[in-house]
Design an enzyme around this catalytic site. Structure first.
Site, mmCIF file in Angstrom:
data_model
loop_
_atom_site.group_PDB
_atom_site.id
_atom_site.type_symbol
_atom_site.label_atom_id
_atom_site.label_comp_id
_atom_site.label_asym_id
_atom_site.label_seq_id
_atom_site.Cartn_x
_atom_site.Cartn_y
_atom_site.Cartn_z
ATOM 1 N N LYS A 182 -3.501 -1.612 10.404
ATOM 2 C CA LYS A 182 -3.907 -1.781 9.009
ATOM 3 C C LYS A 182 -4.187 -3.237 8.639
ATOM 4 C CE LYS A 182 -2.905 2.485 7.346
ATOM 5 N NZ LYS A 182 -3.778 3.314 6.497
ATOM 6 N N GLU A 222 -10.106 4.229 4.153
ATOM 7 C CA GLU A 222 -9.298 4.968 3.198
ATOM 8 C C GLU A 222 -9.777 4.607 1.799
ATOM 9 O OE1 GLU A 222 -5.120 5.799 5.558
ATOM 10 O OE2 GLU A 222 -5.117 4.333 3.927
ATOM 11 N N ASP A 237 -8.789 0.609 2.458
ATOM 12 C CA ASP A 237 -7.771 0.226 3.432
ATOM 13 C C ASP A 237 -8.268 0.630 4.824
ATOM 14 O OD1 ASP A 237 -5.351 -0.516 4.609
ATOM 15 O OD2 ASP A 237 -4.457 1.448 4.265
ATOM 16 N N GLU A 256 -9.271 4.200 -1.820
ATOM 17 C CA GLU A 256 -8.071 4.008 -2.622
ATOM 18 C C GLU A 256 -8.411 3.343 -3.953
ATOM 19 O OE1 GLU A 256 -4.657 2.299 -0.801
ATOM 20 O OE2 GLU A 256 -5.158 3.001 1.224
ATOM 21 N N GLU A 281 -9.230 12.737 8.062
ATOM 22 C CA GLU A 281 -9.116 14.066 7.459
ATOM 23 C C GLU A 281 -10.447 14.819 7.499
ATOM 24 O OE1 GLU A 281 -6.465 14.293 3.747
ATOM 25 O OE2 GLU A 281 -7.118 12.198 3.827
ATOM 26 N N HIS A 299 -3.236 14.160 1.181
ATOM 27 C CA HIS A 299 -3.455 13.271 2.325
ATOM 28 C C HIS A 299 -2.221 13.221 3.220
ATOM 29 C CE1 HIS A 299 -4.682 9.817 4.696
ATOM 30 N NE2 HIS A 299 -3.600 9.169 4.307
ATOM 31 N N ARG A 309 -6.931 4.138 13.593
ATOM 32 C CA ARG A 309 -6.002 5.262 13.738
ATOM 33 C C ARG A 309 -5.324 5.316 15.107
ATOM 34 N NH1 ARG A 309 -4.936 6.340 8.570
ATOM 35 N NH2 ARG A 309 -6.780 7.029 7.406
ATOM 36 N N THR A 346 -8.589 -5.427 4.515
ATOM 37 C CA THR A 346 -8.596 -4.533 3.357
ATOM 38 C C THR A 346 -9.653 -5.060 2.411
ATOM 39 O OG1 THR A 346 -6.216 -4.103 3.564
ATOM 40 C CG2 THR A 346 -7.256 -3.563 1.457
ATOM 41 N N GLN A 374 -2.669 2.666 15.029
ATOM 42 C CA GLN A 374 -1.644 3.116 14.094
ATOM 43 C C GLN A 374 -0.746 4.190 14.714
ATOM 44 O OE1 GLN A 374 -3.298 4.828 10.548
ATOM 45 N NE2 GLN A 374 -1.323 5.351 9.648
ATOM 46 N N ASP A 415 0.849 -1.187 0.000
ATOM 47 C CA ASP A 415 0.000 0.000 0.000
ATOM 48 C C ASP A 415 0.884 1.236 0.000
ATOM 49 O OD1 ASP A 415 -2.561 1.100 -0.095
ATOM 50 O OD2 ASP A 415 -2.554 1.524 2.037
#
Length: 401
Positions: free
Chosen positions: A243, A189, A223, A191, A348, A123, A227, A247, A230, A116
């Site tokens: 993560k 996420e 993904d 993607e 975000e 971002h 947080r 996925t 992480q 990834d």
């Protein structure tokens, strides 16, 4: 009987698209292509229409077909389009069409490796400001090479698979020591995933001008990210348990040939990259995303805003001699743009939980709650104003176990 030749110009899954997938049919899992709201079993079609090389589709994975390489992919696409457009094969086509509402779609490939990337400047800048407020938002290497991490291929799941809230260590800001438990900052996420075909030899890099020969197609990718896990674990080696729990990818792999009208120039790369990352193959894609949270569209990211090209990502991934295998997937990283409504993750959108998001039903969210459902959708431009559909990627959050 031949409705597939009379599809409207705005049909996102018309003959200009023909994305590949795998469906569980009466005789077992089989490779299919999508035609409007039907799945066409192409192995069965090939057998009835007299195509000798159709055995690669009489199985439950695209991997044997991926092994054939770009010339076979192009030939198969031409044959499919010609066969579907010809009245001569109407009976063959009709006998192998299955309404989508009557079949189960499966993971379309046997996943080999998963990498990834982190290819959006917007971002990466936003996350840097939140995670490292006392430092420059972008690390010194970010504009010189595509940053990525090696993910866990065994937890890649097909759209519609429920996602269990992960547990792990996290350290609340007010705590002196970490605690263990379910993630309280579960995120998505949005993607683009790239499906690789054609194995390479250990020690032989793939040059930029050959990178697209190994990119069979694209799929929507989510993904999922914890947080809080992480943030505690990512220094010094990067993402791990935050993560690796899941996925999601779409059920359909849109071939790169269907995206010929979606090629766009990159936004601009400054400073100039090293020579191995520069060339005509370093272009972007004009793909439009929609992020829906419990029925409310909360974001519309644009893939054309990404800083690095898919070809640059693949070339950098192999520049040290690392091999490719059919069934590899690499993700783009979160697709985010300069405006708030184009941010591709909830970290975000809520600015790390400081700006709650109001959904259409009146409830507010910062991160995912149990029972929440997220749907990612994407489209690309086709020829003469047509639309190429990438389908959707759906996931519902279940409580931790």
């Amino acid at each position: 009987m031949s409705w597939w030749r009379d599809l409207p110009a705005d049909e996102p899954f018309g003959l200009a698209n023909l994305p590949y997938g795998v469906a569980d049919l009466s005789d077992g899992p089989r490779v299919v292509v999508r035609v409007a709201d039907h799945a066409l079993a192409i192995g069965g079609l090939a057998e009835r229409a007299g195509m000798e090389s159709g055995a690669v589709w009489q199985c439950g994975s695209l991997n044997p077909f991926l092994d054939q390489g770009p010339h076979a992919w192009a030939s198969a696409r031409t044959w499919l389009q010609e066969t579907l457009a010809s009245a001569e094969y109407d009976d063959c086509v009709g006998a192998n069409l299955h309404p989508l509402d009557g079949v189960t779609l499966l993971l379309p490939i046997t996943v080999a490796d998963y990498v990834d990337f982190y290819a959006s400047e917007h971002h990466a800048t936003n996350v840097g400001r939140m995670f490292r407020p006392d430092q420059a938002p972008l690390t010194p290497n970010w504009k010189h090479l595509p940053i990525g991490y090696h993910g866990r291929s065994g937890t890649i799941v097909v759209t519609g698979t429920d996602i269990v809230r992960p547990c792990g260590q996290r350290k609340p800001p007010e705590a002196d020591a970490p605690v263990f438990g379910p993630s309280v900052r579960l995120d998505i996420e949005a993607e683009l995933g790239f499906v690789v075909g054609g194995a390479t030899t250990l020690g032989e890099p793939v040059p930029l001008e050959q990178a697209w020969d190994h990119i069979f197609g694209v799929t929507i990718l989510n993904d999922w990210s914890a947080r809080d896990l992480q943030a505690w674990e990512y220094v010094p080696l990067g993402p791990f348990l935050g993560k690796s729990f899941a996925t999601s990818i779409g059920a359909w792999i849109t071939p790169t040939a269907a995206l010929a009208e979606a090629k766009v120039a990159l936004p601009g790369q400054d400073p100039a990259l090293l020579p191995y990352l520069t060339g005509a193959a370093a272009y972007g894609l004009d793909i439009h995303y929609e992020v829906e949270w419990n029925g409310s569209v909360v974001s519309r990211p644009e893939y054309r805003d990404m800083y690095y090209s898919p070809a640059q990502m693949l070339t950098h991934m192999t520049v040290n001699g690392a091999t490719l295998r059919s069934g590899d997937i690499f993700g783009s990283g979160t697709i985010s743009g300069p405006e708030k409504e184009t941010r591709g993750c909830f970290l975000e959108l809520s600015w790390s939980g400081q700006e709650p998001i109001t959904l259409d039903a009146g409830s507010t969210r910062t991160f995912l709650e149990d029972g929440d459902t997220v749907i990612l959708r994407a489209t690309a431009p086709g020829a003469n104003g047509a639309v190429i559909g990438l389908g959707e990627c759906v996931g519902r959050v279940l409580p931790a176990r």
